[in-house]
Design an enzyme around this catalytic site. Structure first.
Site, PDB file in Angstrom:
ATOM      1  N   ARG A   1      18.205  12.500  14.911  1.00 49.98           N
ATOM      2  CA  ARG A   1      18.075  13.960  14.917  1.00 49.98           C
ATOM      3  C   ARG A   1      17.919  14.448  16.343  1.00 49.98           C
ATOM      4  O   ARG A   1      17.079  13.944  17.081  1.00 49.98           O
ATOM      5  CB  ARG A   1      16.840  14.396  14.131  1.00 49.98           C
ATOM      6  CG  ARG A   1      16.851  13.985  12.708  1.00 49.98           C
ATOM      7  CD  ARG A   1      15.860  14.766  11.900  1.00 49.98           C
ATOM      8  NE  ARG A   1      14.528  14.892  12.466  1.00 49.98           N
ATOM      9  CZ  ARG A   1      13.570  15.609  11.935  1.00 49.98           C
ATOM     10  NH1 ARG A   1      13.815  16.303  10.838  1.00 49.98           N
ATOM     11  NH2 ARG A   1      12.387  15.658  12.463  1.00 49.98           N
TER      12      ARG A   1
ATOM     13  N   THR B   1      17.504  20.761  18.114  1.00 49.45           N
ATOM     14  CA  THR B   1      18.194  21.459  17.014  1.00 49.45           C
ATOM     15  C   THR B   1      17.863  20.855  15.641  1.00 49.45           C
ATOM     16  O   THR B   1      18.095  21.491  14.618  1.00 49.45           O
ATOM     17  CB  THR B   1      19.722  21.376  17.195  1.00 49.45           C
ATOM     18  OG1 THR B   1      20.096  19.987  17.093  1.00 49.45           O
ATOM     19  CG2 THR B   1      20.153  21.907  18.549  1.00 49.45           C
TER      20      THR B   1
ATOM     21  N   ASP C   1       6.508   9.789  12.465  1.00 47.67           N
ATOM     22  CA  ASP C   1       7.877   9.333  12.783  1.00 47.67           C
ATOM     23  C   ASP C   1       8.037   7.883  12.319  1.00 47.67           C
ATOM     24  O   ASP C   1       7.438   6.963  12.875  1.00 47.67           O
ATOM     25  CB  ASP C   1       8.108   9.443  14.291  1.00 47.67           C
ATOM     26  CG  ASP C   1       9.559   9.176  14.650  1.00 47.67           C
ATOM     27  OD1 ASP C   1      10.192  10.038  15.269  1.00 47.67           O
ATOM     28  OD2 ASP C   1      10.073   8.078  14.291  1.00 47.67           O
TER      29      ASP C   1
ATOM     30  N   ASP D   1       9.333   5.284  14.977  1.00 47.93           N
ATOM     31  CA  ASP D   1       8.315   4.923  15.970  1.00 47.93           C
ATOM     32  C   ASP D   1       7.229   4.040  15.361  1.00 47.93           C
ATOM     33  O   ASP D   1       6.755   3.098  15.995  1.00 47.93           O
ATOM     34  CB  ASP D   1       7.681   6.189  16.564  1.00 47.93           C
ATOM     35  CG  ASP D   1       8.610   6.882  17.547  1.00 47.93           C
ATOM     36  OD1 ASP D   1       9.516   6.207  18.085  1.00 47.93           O
ATOM     37  OD2 ASP D   1       8.441   8.090  17.771  1.00 47.93           O
TER      38      ASP D   1
HETATM   39  C1  PRP Z   1      14.384   9.947  11.085  1.00 51.89           C
HETATM   40  C2  PRP Z   1      14.496   9.293   9.723  1.00 51.89           C
HETATM   41  C3  PRP Z   1      15.759   9.888   9.179  1.00 51.89           C
HETATM   42  C4  PRP Z   1      15.749  11.283   9.761  1.00 51.89           C
HETATM   43  C5  PRP Z   1      15.345  12.252   8.692  1.00 51.89           C
HETATM   44  O1  PRP Z   1      15.208   9.340  12.002  1.00 51.89           O
HETATM   45  O2  PRP Z   1      14.489   7.900   9.785  1.00 51.89           O
HETATM   46  O3  PRP Z   1      16.929   9.209   9.580  1.00 51.89           O
HETATM   47  O4  PRP Z   1      14.772  11.285  10.807  1.00 51.89           O
HETATM   48  O5  PRP Z   1      15.413  13.545   9.165  1.00 51.89           O
HETATM   49  P1  PRP Z   1      16.422  14.629   8.597  1.00 51.89           P
HETATM   50  O6  PRP Z   1      16.364  14.525   7.095  1.00 51.89           O
HETATM   51  O7  PRP Z   1      15.847  15.925   9.091  1.00 51.89           O
HETATM   52  O8  PRP Z   1      17.766  14.357   9.148  1.00 51.89           O
HETATM   53  P2  PRP Z   1      15.221   9.790  13.540  1.00 51.89           P
HETATM   54  O9  PRP Z   1      16.191  10.902  13.756  1.00 51.89           O
HETATM   55  O10 PRP Z   1      13.805  10.049  13.973  1.00 51.89           O
HETATM   56  O11 PRP Z   1      15.840   8.554  14.265  1.00 51.89           O
HETATM   57  P3  PRP Z   1      15.227   7.097  14.447  1.00 51.89           P
HETATM   58  O12 PRP Z   1      15.233   6.424  13.096  1.00 51.89           O
HETATM   59  O13 PRP Z   1      16.173   6.469  15.401  1.00 51.89           O
HETATM   60  O14 PRP Z   1      13.829   7.232  15.001  1.00 51.89           O
HETATM   61  N1  URA Z   2      11.757  11.760  10.529  1.00 48.77           N
HETATM   62  C1  URA Z   2      10.601  11.072  10.429  1.00 48.77           C
HETATM   63  O1  URA Z   2      10.534   9.886  10.824  1.00 48.77           O
HETATM   64  N2  URA Z   2       9.541  11.688   9.925  1.00 48.77           N
HETATM   65  C2  URA Z   2       9.573  12.964   9.490  1.00 48.77           C
HETATM   66  O2  URA Z   2       8.537  13.483   9.015  1.00 48.77           O
HETATM   67  C3  URA Z   2      10.779  13.671   9.596  1.00 48.77           C
HETATM   68  C4  URA Z   2      11.862  13.042  10.097  1.00 48.77           C
END
Ligand code: PRP
Ligand code: URA
Length: 209
Positions: A104, A108, A200, A203
């Site tokens: 994400r 945005t 997150d 993380d």
């Molecule tokens: C997180 C999670 C999803 C996404 C959900 O990933 O693992 O993929 O956010 O959010 P959304 O429904 O609003 O799209 P992130 O973008 O944090 O990436 P990462 O797994 O690399 O940390």
């Molecule tokens: N991605 C995450 O990992 N946690 C949230 O709460 C939303 C998006």
């Protein structure tokens, strides 16, 4: 419209609750994600087709039920989806694994794709797209778009925690994709994080913050 299944199994609920706690460390978080994914797979594969197979036990011949051999593909959404793969493979060890990279944009909140590698026969497989978090639904909808563009037809989406907003977006974008979740939370906050959520997921799985 797709169906939404919220698992009420006590083990899934307990482990999801443990995962949410701010004091749960990386090692325990990772273990809990793996265990919940394994338990969810047990529930989500309930409708896999069975066939009668003739076998011989040490006592006599008999007919037993066995999996039809419908091929499965697990497709984690990178990064956090990776945490669910090992638990799922413990249940379905012959599944193939594809990968989709989506993150994400921090400002945005829109999904940005950076990687996609799927089994070449994805069109013939029952595909499980997995990601611990369904927040705005943008990442899930984009990941499923990629899979459909590459021929995927039978798709199930499985996540641990979902916001109502994300469920609605995903159902509207992909009304043919059923959604399996461990917990449906209250809402998104102003940063598009799930409330109460668990923070997150990426993380917390990989210790990057
Ligand atoms: C997180 C999670 C999803 C996404 C959900 O990933 O693992 O993929 O956010 O959010 P959304 O429904 O609003 O799209 P992130 O973008 O944090 O990436 P990462 O797994 O690399 O940390
Ligand atoms: N991605 C995450 O990992 N946690 C949230 O709460 C939303 C998006």
């Amino acid at each position: 419209m797709s169906k939404v299944y919220v698992f009420d199994h006590p083990l899934i609920q307990h482990k999801t609750g443990m995962m949410r706690k701010v004091e749960t460390n990386v090692k325990d978080f990772r273990e809990l994600v793996k265990e919940v994914a394994m338990l969810m797979t047990y529930e989500a594969t309930r409708d896999l087709p069975l066939v009668d197979v003739d076998i011989t036990t040490p006592i006599c011949g008999t007919t037993v039920k066995m999996l039809h051999g419908e091929d499965i593909a697990i497709v984690p959404v990178l990064r956090a989806g990776l945490g669910m793969v090992d638990g799922m493979l413990q249940m379905v060890p012959n599944a193939k694994v594809g990968h989709i990279g989506v993150y994400r944009d921090p400002v945005t909140h829109k999904p940005i794709d950076y990687y996609c590698k799927l089994p070449c026969d994805i069109d013939k497989r029952q595909v499980f797209v997995v990601d611990p978090m369904l927040a705005t639904g943008g990442s899930a909808a984009a990941a499923i778009d990629f899979i459909k563009e590459r021929g995927g037809k039978k798709i199930i989406y499985m996540c641990i925690i979902a916001a109502p907003e994300g469920i609605e977006v995903l159902q509207n974008a992909h009304p043919d994709v059923d959604i399996f979740i461990a917990a449906k939370d209250r809402e998104l906050n102003e940063h598009a994080y799930i409330v109460p959520g668990l923070g997150d997921a990426g993380d917390r799985l990989f210790g990057t913050k």
